[in-house]
Design an enzyme around this catalytic site. Structure first.
Site, PDB file in Angstrom:
ATOM      1  N   CYS A 115      -0.080  18.763  25.839  1.00 58.78           N
ATOM      2  CA  CYS A 115       1.170  18.903  26.603  1.00 58.78           C
ATOM      3  C   CYS A 115       1.142  20.156  27.474  1.00 58.78           C
ATOM      4  O   CYS A 115       0.699  21.218  27.048  1.00 58.78           O
ATOM      5  CB  CYS A 115       2.340  18.991  25.616  1.00 58.78           C
ATOM      6  SG  CYS A 115       3.927  19.282  26.407  1.00 58.78           S
TER       7      CYS A 115
ATOM      8  N   CYS B  95       4.110  20.365  29.661  1.00 57.85           N
ATOM      9  CA  CYS B  95       5.507  20.405  30.140  1.00 57.85           C
ATOM     10  C   CYS B  95       6.453  21.042  29.121  1.00 57.85           C
ATOM     11  O   CYS B  95       7.605  21.293  29.425  1.00 57.85           O
ATOM     12  CB  CYS B  95       6.004  19.003  30.493  1.00 57.85           C
ATOM     13  SG  CYS B  95       6.347  17.945  29.055  1.00 57.85           S
TER      14      CYS B  95
ATOM     15  N   LYS C 162       5.005  34.932  21.807  1.00 57.01           N
ATOM     16  CA  LYS C 162       4.156  34.126  22.689  1.00 57.01           C
ATOM     17  C   LYS C 162       3.672  32.920  21.905  1.00 57.01           C
ATOM     18  O   LYS C 162       3.303  33.047  20.743  1.00 57.01           O
ATOM     19  CB  LYS C 162       2.964  34.966  23.167  1.00 57.01           C
ATOM     20  CG  LYS C 162       1.954  34.202  23.988  1.00 57.01           C
ATOM     21  CD  LYS C 162       0.867  35.072  24.570  1.00 57.01           C
ATOM     22  CE  LYS C 162       0.041  35.766  23.532  1.00 57.01           C
ATOM     23  NZ  LYS C 162      -1.098  36.496  24.076  1.00 57.01           N
TER      24      LYS C 162
ATOM     25  N   CYS D 118       0.378  15.754  23.849  1.00 58.86           N
ATOM     26  CA  CYS D 118       1.274  15.067  24.775  1.00 58.86           C
ATOM     27  C   CYS D 118       1.823  13.797  24.138  1.00 58.86           C
ATOM     28  O   CYS D 118       1.083  13.057  23.496  1.00 58.86           O
ATOM     29  CB  CYS D 118       0.507  14.719  26.056  1.00 58.86           C
ATOM     30  SG  CYS D 118       1.475  13.749  27.225  1.00 58.86           S
TER      31      CYS D 118
ATOM     32  N   HIS E 186       6.614  14.231  29.672  1.00 57.72           N
ATOM     33  CA  HIS E 186       6.586  14.747  31.047  1.00 57.72           C
ATOM     34  C   HIS E 186       7.097  13.717  32.054  1.00 57.72           C
ATOM     35  O   HIS E 186       7.624  14.085  33.099  1.00 57.72           O
ATOM     36  CB  HIS E 186       5.171  15.209  31.440  1.00 57.72           C
ATOM     37  CG  HIS E 186       4.150  14.131  31.342  1.00 57.72           C
ATOM     38  ND1 HIS E 186       3.481  13.845  30.168  1.00 57.72           N
ATOM     39  CD2 HIS E 186       3.699  13.249  32.265  1.00 57.72           C
ATOM     40  CE1 HIS E 186       2.654  12.836  30.373  1.00 57.72           C
ATOM     41  NE2 HIS E 186       2.760  12.453  31.642  1.00 57.72           N
TER      42      HIS E 186
END
Length: 119
Positions: A86, A88, A63, A97, A101
Protein backbone atom coordinates in the site's frame (compact mmCIF):
# COMPACT_ATOMS: atom_id res chain seq x y z
CA UNK A 1 7.82 59.87 -12.19
CA UNK A 2 7.17 56.13 -12.30
CA UNK A 3 10.32 54.49 -11.04
CA UNK A 4 8.69 51.43 -9.42
CA UNK A 5 6.61 49.03 -11.51
CA UNK A 6 5.45 49.84 -15.02
CA UNK A 7 1.72 50.50 -15.38
CA UNK A 8 1.42 47.76 -18.02
CA UNK A 9 3.26 44.49 -18.23
CA UNK A 10 3.43 42.44 -21.43
CA UNK A 11 2.82 38.78 -20.72
CA UNK A 12 3.85 36.07 -23.15
CA UNK A 13 0.83 34.52 -24.81
CA UNK A 14 0.46 31.01 -26.19
CA UNK A 15 0.48 32.34 -29.74
CA UNK A 16 3.36 34.58 -30.95
CA UNK A 17 1.01 37.10 -32.61
CA UNK A 18 -1.07 37.71 -29.49
CA UNK A 19 0.02 39.95 -26.63
CA UNK A 20 -1.82 40.45 -23.39
CA UNK A 21 -1.44 43.73 -21.54
CA UNK A 22 -2.16 43.68 -17.82
CA UNK A 23 -1.75 46.58 -15.45
CA UNK A 24 -0.03 46.03 -12.11
CA UNK A 25 -3.33 45.98 -10.20
CA UNK A 26 -4.72 43.23 -12.45
CA UNK A 27 -1.56 41.14 -12.03
CA UNK A 28 -1.79 41.56 -8.25
CA UNK A 29 -5.50 40.61 -8.29
CA UNK A 30 -4.72 37.46 -10.32
CA UNK A 31 -1.93 36.52 -7.90
CA UNK A 32 -4.17 37.03 -4.85
CA UNK A 33 -6.95 35.00 -6.50
CA UNK A 34 -4.52 32.15 -7.25
CA UNK A 35 -3.22 32.14 -3.67
CA UNK A 36 -6.76 32.20 -2.25
CA UNK A 37 -7.81 29.36 -4.57
CA UNK A 38 -4.80 27.25 -3.56
CA UNK A 39 -5.53 27.88 0.14
CA UNK A 40 -9.21 26.96 -0.35
CA UNK A 41 -8.30 23.72 -2.14
CA UNK A 42 -5.73 22.84 0.53
CA UNK A 43 -8.14 23.48 3.40
CA UNK A 44 -11.13 21.73 1.87
CA UNK A 45 -9.37 18.73 0.36
CA UNK A 46 -7.03 17.83 3.18
CA UNK A 47 -9.72 17.24 5.82
CA UNK A 48 -9.35 17.75 9.52
CA UNK A 49 -5.78 16.45 9.59
CA UNK A 50 -4.29 19.04 7.26
CA UNK A 51 -1.23 17.85 5.41
CA UNK A 52 -1.45 14.28 6.74
CA UNK A 53 -1.41 11.33 4.39
CA UNK A 54 -1.82 8.74 7.12
CA UNK A 55 -4.98 9.25 9.16
CA UNK A 56 -5.35 5.69 10.53
CA UNK A 57 -2.21 3.57 10.86
CA UNK A 58 -0.03 3.61 14.01
CA UNK A 59 -0.84 7.26 14.73
CA UNK A 60 0.88 7.05 18.12
CA UNK A 61 4.22 6.29 16.42
CA UNK A 62 6.65 9.07 15.53
CA UNK A 63 7.28 7.38 12.18
CA UNK A 64 5.70 4.38 10.50
CA UNK A 65 8.32 2.28 8.76
CA UNK A 66 7.64 -1.09 7.18
CA UNK A 67 10.55 -3.49 7.17
CA UNK A 68 10.27 -6.61 5.04
CA UNK A 69 13.03 -9.10 4.51
CA UNK A 70 13.86 -10.39 1.07
CA UNK A 71 12.77 -13.84 2.27
CA UNK A 72 9.34 -12.53 3.36
CA UNK A 73 8.77 -10.77 0.05
CA UNK A 74 10.03 -13.79 -1.91
CA UNK A 75 7.68 -16.10 0.02
CA UNK A 76 4.69 -13.81 -0.65
CA UNK A 77 5.54 -13.54 -4.35
CA UNK A 78 5.99 -17.33 -4.64
CA UNK A 79 2.63 -17.95 -2.91
CA UNK A 80 0.53 -15.47 -4.84
CA UNK A 81 2.81 -14.53 -7.77
CA UNK A 82 2.68 -10.89 -6.62
CA UNK A 83 3.25 -8.75 -3.55
CA UNK A 84 1.44 -5.42 -3.54
CA UNK A 85 2.38 -2.85 -0.89
CA UNK A 86 0.00 0.00 0.00
CA UNK A 87 1.10 3.55 -0.79
CA UNK A 88 -2.20 5.36 -0.13
CA UNK A 89 -2.36 4.63 3.64
CA UNK A 90 -6.00 3.49 3.30
CA UNK A 91 -5.55 -0.30 3.20
CA UNK A 92 -7.13 -2.35 5.99
CA UNK A 93 -4.35 -4.92 5.33
CA UNK A 94 -1.50 -2.38 5.63
CA UNK A 95 1.34 -2.67 4.69
CA UNK A 96 -0.23 -4.76 1.95
CA UNK A 97 -2.62 -3.29 -0.62
CA UNK A 98 -6.30 -4.18 -0.45
CA UNK A 99 -7.37 -1.95 -3.36
CA UNK A 100 -8.51 0.94 -1.13
CA UNK A 101 -6.61 3.36 -3.37
CA UNK A 102 -9.33 3.00 -6.03
CA UNK A 103 -11.93 4.64 -3.74
CA UNK A 104 -9.36 7.20 -2.55
CA UNK A 105 -8.47 8.12 -6.15
CA UNK A 106 -12.12 8.44 -7.17
CA UNK A 107 -12.91 10.67 -4.17
CA UNK A 108 -9.83 12.88 -4.42
CA UNK A 109 -8.76 12.83 -8.07
CA UNK A 110 -5.44 11.36 -6.95
CA UNK A 111 -3.64 8.67 -8.96
CA UNK A 112 -1.84 6.68 -6.27
CA UNK A 113 -1.40 2.94 -6.58
CA UNK A 114 0.52 0.15 -4.85
CA UNK A 115 4.14 -0.88 -5.07
CA UNK A 116 3.83 -4.18 -6.94
CA UNK A 117 6.54 -6.85 -6.86
CA UNK A 118 6.03 -9.70 -9.34
CA UNK A 119 7.87 -12.93 -10.02
Amino acid sequence: SRDTLPLHQNVAAPHPHITMDFDTETIAAIAVTNIATAAFIYLTCSGSSRGRLNNEIQLDSEKVATISSVDEVSKKVKESKVAAYCRCWKSKKFPFCDGAHAKHNKETGDNVGPLVIKN
